[in-house]
Design an enzyme around this catalytic site. Structure first.
Site, PDB file in Angstrom:
ATOM      1  N   ASP A   5      -6.898 -21.420 -22.098  1.00 17.61           N
ATOM      2  CA  ASP A   5      -7.321 -20.934 -20.962  1.00 17.61           C
ATOM      3  C   ASP A   5      -8.567 -21.825 -22.022  1.00 17.61           C
ATOM      4  O   ASP A   5      -8.173 -22.026 -23.133  1.00 17.61           O
ATOM      5  CB  ASP A   5      -8.357 -19.139 -21.147  1.00 17.61           C
ATOM      6  CG  ASP A   5      -7.540 -18.647 -20.007  1.00 17.61           C
ATOM      7  OD1 ASP A   5      -6.614 -19.502 -18.879  1.00 17.61           O
ATOM      8  OD2 ASP A   5      -7.529 -17.743 -19.898  1.00 17.61           O
ATOM      9  N   ASP A  44      -6.255 -13.583 -19.052  1.00 15.19           N
ATOM     10  CA  ASP A  44      -6.623 -12.217 -20.066  1.00 15.19           C
ATOM     11  C   ASP A  44      -7.155 -11.191 -18.391  1.00 15.19           C
ATOM     12  O   ASP A  44      -7.402 -10.155 -18.240  1.00 15.19           O
ATOM     13  CB  ASP A  44      -7.955 -13.151 -20.498  1.00 15.19           C
ATOM     14  CG  ASP A  44      -8.554 -13.488 -19.039  1.00 15.19           C
ATOM     15  OD1 ASP A  44      -8.761 -14.083 -18.057  1.00 15.19           O
ATOM     16  OD2 ASP A  44      -9.862 -14.483 -20.207  1.00 15.19           O
ATOM     17  N   ASP A  49      -3.996 -12.939 -13.523  1.00 11.50           N
ATOM     18  CA  ASP A  49      -3.140 -13.737 -14.380  1.00 11.50           C
ATOM     19  C   ASP A  49      -1.932 -12.781 -14.511  1.00 11.50           C
ATOM     20  O   ASP A  49      -1.017 -13.832 -15.224  1.00 11.50           O
ATOM     21  CB  ASP A  49      -4.107 -13.915 -16.200  1.00 11.50           C
ATOM     22  CG  ASP A  49      -5.640 -14.173 -15.887  1.00 11.50           C
ATOM     23  OD1 ASP A  49      -5.418 -15.874 -14.237  1.00 11.50           O
ATOM     24  OD2 ASP A  49      -5.979 -14.760 -16.433  1.00 11.50           O
TER      25      ASP A  49
END
Ligand code: ATP
Length: 914
Positions: free
Chosen positions: A335, A650, A654
């Site tokens: 990310d 997170d 996901d």
């Protein structure tokens, strides 16, 4: 009606209305005071399930005896006793006990390492105390606390819902029902079964969607899950594929050796015509010498130490196999926000119709000037002079879930950093968000979700607290292409409403993004008086755009370094972000992923079929405007290309991608409980650099396991070859069975344990990733084991014969042989510490304190073994003169020299690199 809140545990709660439940729990919708919560914690105890009762010490010790090798040894001891060889019986039994004790201690150590990590994973809860929102350890919750729940949270206790919005909870942990249940606030009938008590939420279940406010009704053992007595494991115990393979290997080896020993027994008895007692001793000697007794235990401890080391570097391992997989990762998908960047957001520019404003100030302090063309904007009478900026600041203040607090001169943020940046902006524009939120409370909201990329709140237009009949307004902020698509108009510089100039705004968005800024668009729309609920349809069209904000989030310095490190380690770093493509490429450039990278966006991903996607993922470094669903496809496509994928995440959505990835990495700080449960690693500091460290540690663990195997196997090899040779040529054994046990159980284990703690080799992050199918016993390791076994055979036999030749007794010659073996082991340890690199370096010769300690300990033990009458009685050893000692050390040193020459030769021939 007054009773203790958690007795009976959940009987009446679901049949009570929300207000009655609050009363029964002796609390209010605003929660408890801290003092009351402290007092209740005293009476109710911490909100934690008692750990599963560990097996008793005795049971654990006895379990160690349940081992094929120990059975073999115990049978041997019994036969020895029947034959009247009391000393051998005692020695073998001592070894059996020692082995069990070592296993017991190792297991305890490994278990302790995991326990420590479990503690690091303890969940948190957001609770109202003294009327303020606080984050506390879930263990500190008490009945009566009012908690806030959001998607991705794991319920910290059993709760009665007070408010629920779109709330869906996955209760499979409790009921086995895999479809999430839609929850409601209304009470249900008293005899409803657990699955139908829609107004209750149970500890350990997961919020998959929506938000809620709820009162805690039972904690700890009183919760439904506590009553069932089921533990939700935060760390999965167990083993790894490699350890399983090695255990199976040891077992097969043991069986093969038993067969070989039986064959040897028959050969000695029938062919050589040896006495039954003597040949039995030889067969036992072969069995104990060839079986790598300490190997499985030492491998387990090496792994446990690796796990501990990773934890100190912020990577908490939840599933042990990840330790191994980490070493072969070929691509890390990360990310952007918070992992590669600092997640410290600051608004740098505001763009309204006809004006671009630069915003000064750093951090979240609402202090700093706004300038247009260098001129400071006066914040007084802003509504009249710059109506668009005023309206934009209003949205920034109200369409916002974060809060800023000043503590000791420092401005601190509670909530999402993007929203913190907007609150700070509102402050700089002269507004007071806290007061505004009280004056114009939120009547409803559409929360921000990564899929929708916007957030909307409903307020009354004026300041009367939202009485019916008053004009309503919806305030919206979100990703610009989303918000622009909802807008029909824009607020002009003079406060009049104009038609939206779509082209102009897209150009402005592009300009902001190129500077690496995250862009948000802010808009509003008047709604009919009396509107109570907000719906997606209310914001789908007809909004008035107020302007854009450009937010910077600088890259983490450590991330830049870690990206470079991954690059030399042959690992590709791929950025997956929900941010704008141009912003993402600009940040990728700053991180060193590459200049001017073309980002592939979510819609492009969706348009590609599986085959096209496999092509796309081969070269793309940046995926933008990607939502969690895309991550799963990306992982699959990469895996189909033969990559070993590490993926960060997170959010609750996901979780599937984290599960699918070879190494799923959940964020420890901003990650939801759902992501943490899906990940095999939890990052304590959400930092990309910690992933690179974990890979480095993973590679080190694998190296150390390999070193342990390469160290231990040739010792067994050398011993058993010596025995076989003795029987074949018909001479006495150079080392007696009891002496072999001494070497295997004392010297070898003391030395091999050092390898579990070996530091990382300098070139670990300069090698390409290990192929996942690479066998531990690679051709190189097999060659090394064979070669060193032969060297050991030569050393043992050579020195034994040399001593006999000089007229020594068999006892003395055996003492020489055993000491030579141990000396060779010690020098071999120095060699094996660097499998392929030279050991004759300053660092290599100096060793580590642990190496020196182990060597000193083994040296002292050998002195005791050779010179004390007690040991001489037990092991039939004799004292040796100093010159023999020197010769023995000389042989050991020779082994090291020969192995260094071998490494040199292999490097020259290019057989191994490094
Ligand atoms: P990653 O962590 O994967 O890098 P991200 O944090 O950049 O992702 P998201 O949080 O999904 O991505 O945000 C995507 C976009 O949604 C942002 O670029 C921004 O325009 C918008 N956005 C982010 N936070 C909010 C918010 N709190 N309210 C409204 N819009 C937001």
């Amino acid at each position: 009606m007054r009773s203790t809140p958690d007795k009976p545990p959940l009987g009446p709660w679901h049949a009570l209305a929300a207000e009655a439940a609050l009363e029964l729990a002796r609390t209010s919708a605003g929660g408890l005071t801290q003092a009351e919560a402290d007092a209740r914690l005293q009476t109710h105890g911490p909100n934690r399930l008692a750990d599963v009762e560990p097996p008793s010490l005795l049971a654990r010790l006895l379990r160690q005896f349940n081992n094929l090798l120990l059975y073999v040894l115990m049978v041997a001891a019994l036969v020895m006793a029947l034959m009247g060889h009391w000393i051998d019986t005692v020695v073998i039994m001592a070894v059996v006990v020692l082995n069990a004790v070592i296993g017991f201690v190792q297991e305890g150590k490994a278990e302790k390492a995991l326990q420590a990590i479990r503690h690091l994973l303890s969940p948190h809860a957001v609770v109202l105390r003294d009327g303020h929102q606080r984050e506390v350890d879930a263990a500190d919750l008490v009945p009566g606390d009012v908690v806030l729940l959001a998607s991705g949270d794991s319920l910290p206790a059993d709760v009665r819902l007070l408010l629920a919005r779109n709330l869906r909870i996955d209760e499979s942990a409790l009921t086995g029902e895999s479809v999430p249940v839609e929850k409601r606030v209304e009470a249900v009938v008293a005899d409803a079964p657990i699955g139908d008590r829609l107004c209750l939420g149970y500890a350990g279940t997961l919020v998959t969607q929506g938000q809620a406010r709820a009162v805690v009704v039972a904690t700890g053992a009183s919760t439904e899950i506590g009553r069932i007595g089921k533990m939700i494991e935060s760390v999965e115990a167990g083993t790894t594929p490699l350890l399983r393979k090695m255990e199976a290997f040891s077992r097969t080896l043991t069986l093969v050796i038993l067969v070989a020993a039986a064959a040897l027994f028959l050969f000695g008895l029938l062919v050589r015509g040896m006495g039954a007692a003597e040949v039995f001793m030889t067969a036992v000697g072969l069995a104990v010498s060839a079986i790598p007794e300490g190997l499985p235990a030492i491998m387990t401890i090496t792994l446990a130490i690796g796990v501990q080391r990773m934890a100190t570097r912020h990577a908490v391992i939840r599933r042990l196999p990840a330790v191994e997989t980490l070493g072969s990762v070929t691509v890390i998908c990360s990310d952007k926000t918070g992992t590669l960047t600092r997640n410290e957001m600051t608004v740098q520019e505001v763009v309204c119709a006809g004006a671009v404003m630069a915003v000064e100030g750093a951090g979240y302090a609402p202090e700093g000037a706004l300038r247009i063309d260098g001129e400071v904007v006066a914040t007084e009478a802003l509504k009249v002079r710059l109506p668009a900026l005023h309206a934009l600041a209003e949205v920034a203040a109200l369409c916002n879930d974060a809060a800023l607090h000043e503590r000791a001169g420092q401005w601190q943020l509670a909530g999402d950093p993007t929203e913190g940046a907007l609150l700070s902006l509102a402050g700089k524009a002269g507004l007071n968000p806290t007061e505004m939120q009280v004056e114009r409370p939120r009547l409803d909201l559409i929360p921000f979700e990564s899929e929708h990329r916007f957030m909307a709140t409903l307020h009354s237009e004026g300041g009367d607290g939202g009485t019916r009949g008053e004009a309503r307004v919806v305030l919206v902020k979100g990703a610009p292409e989303r918000v622009l698509a909802m807008c029909a108009n824009q607020l002009g510089a003079d406060g009049t409403i104009e038609r939206l100039d779509d082209e102009h705004w897209h150009a402005e968005v592009e300009a902001q993004a190129r500077a690496g800024r995250r862009v948000l668009a802010l808009a509003r729309r008047a709604l009919p008086a009396g509107t109570e609920d907000l719906d997606h349809a209310d914001v789908a069209a007809g909004l008035t755009l107020l302007g854009l904000v450009g937010i910077i989030d600088p890259p983490r310095q450590e991330a830049i370094e870690a990206v470079a490190q991954c690059c030399t380690a042959g690992i590709r770093v791929v950025m997956i972000t929900g941010d704008h493509g141009v912003t993402a490429s600009a940040i990728a450039g700053q991180l060193g992923l590459g200049e001017g990278l073309q980002a592939i966006t979510g819609p492009e991903l969706e348009a590609a079929n599986d085959a096209q996607l496999r092509e796309l993922v081969r070269n793309t470094r940046v995926f933008a405007r990607a939502s969690p669903e895309h991550k799963l496809r990306l992982v699959r496509a990469m895996q189909a290309n033969g990559e070993v994928v590490a993926m960060t995440g997170d959010g609750v959505n996901d979780a599937p991608a984290l599960k699918q990835a070879d190494v799923g990495i959940a964020m420890g700080r901003k990650g939801t409980e759902a992501a943490k449960q899906a990940g095999s690693i939890v990052l304590g500091d959400d930092n990309f650099a910690s992933i690179a460290h974990a890979v480095e540690e993973g590679r080190t663990v694998y190296d150390n396991l390999k070193k342990t195997v390469t160290f231990l196997l040739p010792i067994n090899g050398g011993e058993s070859l010596s025995l076989l040779l003795a029987v074949l040529i018909g001479v006495a054994l150079p080392i007696a069975p009891a002496q072999i046990l001494w070497v295997n159980m004392v010297s070898s284990i003391a030395l091999a344990l050092v390898l579990a703690f070996e530091p990382t080799e300098a070139d670990v992050m300069r090698r390409p990733p290990r192929r996942p199918d690479e066998p531990m016993l690679s051709r190189f390791v097999l060659w090394r084991v064979g070669f060193v076994s032969t060297l050991f055979l030569a050393g043992i036999f050579g020195m034994y014969e040399w001593a006999l030749w000089h007229g020594a007794s068999v006892e003395t010659a055996r003492t020489v042989a055993v000491n030579t073996l141990v000396a060779m082991e010690v020098f071999y340890l120095f060699s094996v510490r660097y499998l392929k690199a030279p050991s004759f370096t300053l660092q290599g010769v100096k060793g580590t304190p642990r190496v020196l300690l182990a060597v000193a300990a083994v040296f002292a033990l050998q002195l005791v073994f050779t010179y004390t009458p007690f040991m001489q009685g037990l092991f039939a050893t004799t004292a040796l003169p100093l010159r023999t000692g020197i010769a023995i050390v000389g042989v050991g040193l020779t082994v090291l020299v020969v192995l260094e020459l071998e490494k040199l030769l292999l490097r020259r021939l290019g057989v191994v690199t490094g």
